[in-house]
Design a protein around this motif. Sequence first.
Motif, mmCIF file in Angstrom:
data_model
loop_
_atom_site.group_PDB
_atom_site.id
_atom_site.type_symbol
_atom_site.label_atom_id
_atom_site.label_comp_id
_atom_site.label_asym_id
_atom_site.label_seq_id
_atom_site.Cartn_x
_atom_site.Cartn_y
_atom_site.Cartn_z
ATOM 1 N N ARG A 5 0.833 -1.200 0.000
ATOM 2 C CA ARG A 5 0.000 0.000 0.000
ATOM 3 C C ARG A 5 0.874 1.259 0.000
ATOM 4 N NH1 ARG A 5 -4.531 1.399 -1.829
ATOM 5 N NH2 ARG A 5 -3.218 3.049 -2.644
ATOM 6 N N ILE A 6 1.943 1.210 0.778
ATOM 7 C CA ILE A 6 2.850 2.361 0.864
ATOM 8 C C ILE A 6 3.518 2.613 -0.486
ATOM 9 C CG2 ILE A 6 5.045 3.139 1.857
ATOM 10 C CD1 ILE A 6 4.153 1.835 4.480
ATOM 11 N N VAL A 7 3.970 1.529 -1.152
ATOM 12 C CA VAL A 7 4.601 1.677 -2.470
ATOM 13 C C VAL A 7 3.633 2.313 -3.459
ATOM 14 C CG1 VAL A 7 5.517 0.419 -4.454
ATOM 15 C CG2 VAL A 7 6.249 -0.198 -2.146
ATOM 16 N N LYS A 8 2.394 1.881 -3.446
ATOM 17 C CA LYS A 8 1.384 2.460 -4.357
ATOM 18 C C LYS A 8 1.168 3.939 -4.056
ATOM 19 C CE LYS A 8 -1.095 -1.879 -5.186
ATOM 20 N NZ LYS A 8 -2.357 -2.639 -4.982
ATOM 21 N N ASP A 9 1.103 4.276 -2.765
ATOM 22 C CA ASP A 9 0.905 5.674 -2.384
ATOM 23 C C ASP A 9 2.095 6.541 -2.805
ATOM 24 O OD1 ASP A 9 -1.519 5.060 -1.265
ATOM 25 O OD2 ASP A 9 -0.791 4.982 0.802
#
Length: 287
Positions: A5-9
């Motif tokens: 999720r962090i990578v996508k954000d």
Amino acid sequence: MDTDRIVKDLYTQGIIESKDAVYEPLSGGTTSTIGLLRDGSGKQWVLKFNEPNVINAEAEFLNEYENIPFLPRLVYKDPVNRFIVYPFLAGTTDSSGTHKTNILSSLVQHVLNYYQPFSEANGWGYRDDLKHSREQFLEDEICSVKEIIHSGLLEKEDYELIAELAKLRSQSKESELTYLLHGDCGYHNFLFSEQELSGLIDPQTFIGHPLHDLVFAFCSTANELTQETIIPAAKQLRMWNYDEQVLNEEVLLGLFTRLARSSQHHPADLPEYLKAWEKWKVLVSPA
């Protein structure tokens, strides 16, 4: 922590350039969790997690000294201080073939001499555990060392000497004007290229005098613990008027703390530290 999720954000916000960047956990962090982000273009970033107060302090340090090339350039801090992101710094942690005198001089020239006075925090010590004075910081350090090192390693007179030095150094001019420091400025956080210092990572932001970081670096390895090793670097500190007696006292305080760290984490180095302790004690003690 949901790293996907962090990578996508991070991709959505334009921090990284590929939504398919891969997160790879790294070892080596003592209190933090660190990973490497790689994308198809060959670019790499460090994704570092820790407690919010620690993350905020590290980000403060990196932002303050963003123009020092030897330090990572912060590109993102999570709004709620869960993590930070910075480009991966190339280099090796292998110090083989390096000369401590040269490394310390390079540290002073390229990092410590760019430190700035810091008036926003009244106190001394680690940013996330600031003490109201240097005297309190040193008193707490002495108590911690006593709890760690085993009975008989030092004599009663050694503790009395350190207590006297702590009080003396707390009343010195070096304890009056404070700076924003790295705080964990040791060989374990140095990067090298062609046997020269090329980078400094993982700050544990500290409020104090730049001499603290220099002595910390000097004491962080058990080799070359001589006056000849540190004096050339100490003389290059721009914000300090070199004083050999002051340096001797600061080094003895640094060695005292290092005895505890060595006893805990690097017991094989303890004999060399004890030899250095005896030599520097003579330099400090009155004849």
